[in-house]
Design a protein around this motif. Structure first.
Motif, PDB file in Angstrom:
ATOM      1  N   VAL A  52       0.831  -1.207   0.000  1.00 32.03           N
ATOM      2  CA  VAL A  52       0.000   0.000   0.000  1.00 32.03           C
ATOM      3  C   VAL A  52       0.864   1.255   0.000  1.00 32.03           C
ATOM      4  O   VAL A  52       1.785   1.388   0.818  1.00 32.03           O
ATOM      5  N   ILE A  53       0.561   2.182  -0.899  1.00 30.90           N
ATOM      6  CA  ILE A  53       1.163   3.519  -0.885  1.00 30.90           C
ATOM      7  C   ILE A  53       0.399   4.354   0.143  1.00 30.90           C
ATOM      8  O   ILE A  53      -0.831   4.474   0.060  1.00 30.90           O
ATOM      9  N   ARG A  54       1.117   4.903   1.114  1.00 32.83           N
ATOM     10  CA  ARG A  54       0.479   5.712   2.153  1.00 32.83           C
ATOM     11  C   ARG A  54       0.669   7.194   1.841  1.00 32.83           C
ATOM     12  O   ARG A  54       1.802   7.670   1.711  1.00 32.83           O
ATOM     13  N   LEU A  55      -0.424   7.911   1.736  1.00 29.45           N
ATOM     14  CA  LEU A  55      -0.364   9.357   1.469  1.00 29.45           C
ATOM     15  C   LEU A  55      -0.059  10.080   2.782  1.00 29.45           C
ATOM     16  O   LEU A  55      -0.847   9.996   3.728  1.00 29.45           O
ATOM     17  N   PRO A  56       1.062  10.793   2.866  1.00 34.33           N
ATOM     18  CA  PRO A  56       1.485  11.370   4.146  1.00 34.33           C
ATOM     19  C   PRO A  56       0.636  12.579   4.545  1.00 34.33           C
ATOM     20  O   PRO A  56       0.135  13.312   3.692  1.00 34.33           O
ATOM     21  N   ARG A  57       0.522  12.759   5.844  1.00 34.28           N
ATOM     22  CA  ARG A  57      -0.239  13.906   6.351  1.00 34.28           C
ATOM     23  C   ARG A  57       0.406  15.223   5.976  1.00 34.28           C
ATOM     24  O   ARG A  57      -0.259  16.247   5.915  1.00 34.28           O
ATOM     25  N   LEU A  58       1.719  15.210   5.701  1.00 37.07           N
ATOM     26  CA  LEU A  58       2.439  16.444   5.388  1.00 37.07           C
ATOM     27  C   LEU A  58       2.151  16.975   3.989  1.00 37.07           C
ATOM     28  O   LEU A  58       2.536  18.088   3.667  1.00 37.07           O
ATOM     29  N   SER A  59       1.513  16.182   3.154  1.00 39.49           N
ATOM     30  CA  SER A  59       1.269  16.603   1.768  1.00 39.49           C
ATOM     31  C   SER A  59      -0.218  16.583   1.449  1.00 39.49           C
ATOM     32  O   SER A  59      -0.966  15.744   1.953  1.00 39.49           O
ATOM     33  N   ARG A  60      -0.613  17.500   0.581  1.00 39.64           N
ATOM     34  CA  ARG A  60      -1.992  17.519   0.082  1.00 39.64           C
ATOM     35  C   ARG A  60      -2.073  17.133  -1.381  1.00 39.64           C
ATOM     36  O   ARG A  60      -3.160  17.184  -1.979  1.00 39.64           O
ATOM     37  N   HIS A  61      -0.921  16.804  -1.993  1.00 40.10           N
ATOM     38  CA  HIS A  61      -0.974  16.512  -3.436  1.00 40.10           C
ATOM     39  C   HIS A  61       0.147  15.538  -3.803  1.00 40.10           C
ATOM     40  O   HIS A  61       1.290  15.946  -4.011  1.00 40.10           O
ATOM     41  N   VAL A  62      -0.207  14.274  -3.873  1.00 38.84           N
ATOM     42  CA  VAL A  62       0.751  13.212  -4.209  1.00 38.84           C
ATOM     43  C   VAL A  62       0.438  12.702  -5.614  1.00 38.84           C
ATOM     44  O   VAL A  62      -0.733  12.503  -5.960  1.00 38.84           O
ATOM     45  N   GLU A  63       1.493  12.492  -6.403  1.00 28.91           N
ATOM     46  CA  GLU A  63       1.291  12.066  -7.786  1.00 28.91           C
ATOM     47  C   GLU A  63       2.066  10.774  -8.099  1.00 28.91           C
ATOM     48  O   GLU A  63       3.081  10.475  -7.478  1.00 28.91           O
ATOM     49  N   HIS A  64       1.574  10.045  -9.094  1.00 30.82           N
ATOM     50  CA  HIS A  64       2.269   8.877  -9.642  1.00 30.82           C
ATOM     51  C   HIS A  64       3.239   9.326 -10.733  1.00 30.82           C
ATOM     52  O   HIS A  64       3.003  10.313 -11.415  1.00 30.82           O
ATOM     53  N   GLU A  65       4.323   8.561 -10.872  1.00 32.20           N
ATOM     54  CA  GLU A  65       5.246   8.733 -12.001  1.00 32.20           C
ATOM     55  C   GLU A  65       5.677   7.345 -12.463  1.00 32.20           C
ATOM     56  O   GLU A  65       6.444   6.666 -11.773  1.00 32.20           O
ATOM     57  N   ALA A  66       5.191   6.918 -13.601  1.00 33.55           N
ATOM     58  CA  ALA A  66       5.550   5.608 -14.150  1.00 33.55           C
ATOM     59  C   ALA A  66       6.965   5.655 -14.716  1.00 33.55           C
ATOM     60  O   ALA A  66       7.287   6.563 -15.491  1.00 33.55           O
ATOM     61  N   GLU A  67       7.790   4.675 -14.339  1.00 30.73           N
ATOM     62  CA  GLU A  67       9.178   4.703 -14.808  1.00 30.73           C
ATOM     63  C   GLU A  67       9.713   3.285 -15.047  1.00 30.73           C
ATOM     64  O   GLU A  67       9.345   2.335 -14.345  1.00 30.73           O
ATOM     65  N   LEU A  68      10.607   3.179 -16.000  1.00 28.79           N
ATOM     66  CA  LEU A  68      11.437   1.979 -16.146  1.00 28.79           C
ATOM     67  C   LEU A  68      12.564   2.058 -15.127  1.00 28.79           C
ATOM     68  O   LEU A  68      13.249   3.087 -15.033  1.00 28.79           O
ATOM     69  N   ALA A  69      12.766   0.978 -14.369  1.00 29.36           N
ATOM     70  CA  ALA A  69      13.850   0.927 -13.391  1.00 29.36           C
ATOM     71  C   ALA A  69      14.934  -0.029 -13.879  1.00 29.36           C
ATOM     72  O   ALA A  69      14.644  -1.138 -14.330  1.00 29.36           O
TER      73      ALA A  69
END
Ligand code: MG
Length: 259
Positions: free
Chosen positions: A94-111
């Motif tokens: 699970v990705i947890r959205l932190p209380r310190l942020s109001r705007h979290v985004e995804h970034e799809a990447e090749l690793a």
């Protein structure tokens, strides 16, 4: 060859995925190894992040279309930053959205997963020799903190902000593969690695001009256009063509110690 890390009946190990079955990997995945005994069907093991890197080195604005959506210039040399190993999670976590942020985004990447210790790698064909294989990554980013802080340690560094997986593929050619993000089944990003500003050998050379890369270290190669917000309840999938699909659900960080 597909390499997994898994948990199964108390066993936590590196394995080999062949079709729908997981086998033991006997030896050292970074040196000499061979396929061992059958463990279980894939459906019965819990997949873990496929590596435990000592560091995750990332590159910003490595697709011109993504730089443009932030009204940012394409850098003249790779723009490097780090994510901490504590940010790593595997598929299904699970990705947890932190209380310190109001705007979290995804970034799809090749690793890119590094296979051998290296420094001062040349930006030519020899750079491929230090690569073990490839996996999918989500460079989860607190966009509001990225802009307000002026540097990216908090924005990129929260726990759970580096999903990796589902496995490492060793025999894919990564130079022209699709990189896709889906949120709740809807395609949000759809790029192709041929549009990278700096190709993988150039990135490895740029990183190893600065620091030693160790076996298992991970290089995130940048995200194509289309980044967007994640909210509680979302399911985000990152797919890299020829590699697989990394899937994580999203929830708010609970207001309890330790979460
Ligand atoms: Mg990124």
């Amino acid at each position: 060859m597909n390499i997994v890390r898994f948990a199964y009946r108390g066993l936590v190990a590196t394995g080999v995925l062949d079709g729908e079955d997981v086998y033991r990997l006997d030896g050292d995945v970074f040196r000499e190894w061979q396929r061992g005994t059958h463990v279980a069907p894939l459906s019965e093991v819990q997949l873990l992040a496929p590596v435990q890197p000592s560091k995750i080195v990332c590159v910003g604005r490595n697709y011109a279309a993504h730089a443009a959506e932030h009204n940012a210039e394409v850098p003249k040399e790779p723009l490097l930053f780090l994510k901490p190993p504590s940010a790593v999670i595997g598929t299904g976590e699970v990705i947890r959205l932190p209380r310190l942020s109001r705007h979290v985004e995804h970034e799809a990447e090749l690793a890119v997963v590094i296979g051998r210790r290296c420094r001062h790698v040349r930006p030519d064909e020899s750079a491929w020799d230090v690569v073990l294989g490839y996996t999918c990554a989500n460079d989860v980013t607190a966009r509001d903190l990225q802009f307000s802080d002026g540097q990216w340690t908090r924005a990129k560094g929260f726990d759970t902000f580096c999903p990796l997986g589902p496995w490492i593929v060793t025999d894919v050619d990564p130079r022209a593969v699709d990189v896709i993000a889906r949120v709740n089944g809807e395609v949000r990003q759809h790029g192709n690695t041929r549009d990278m500003v700096f190709a993988i050998p150039h990135l490895i050379a740029a990183v190893t001009a600065v620091m030693t890369l160790e076996p298992g270290d991970v290089l995130l190669t940048g995200t194509p256009a289309g980044v967007g917000p994640l909210v509680p309840g979302d399911v985000v999938e990152i797919e890299v063509e020829g590699v697989g699909v990394l899937c994580n659900s999203v929830r708010a960080e609970a207001d309890v110690p330790g979460d």
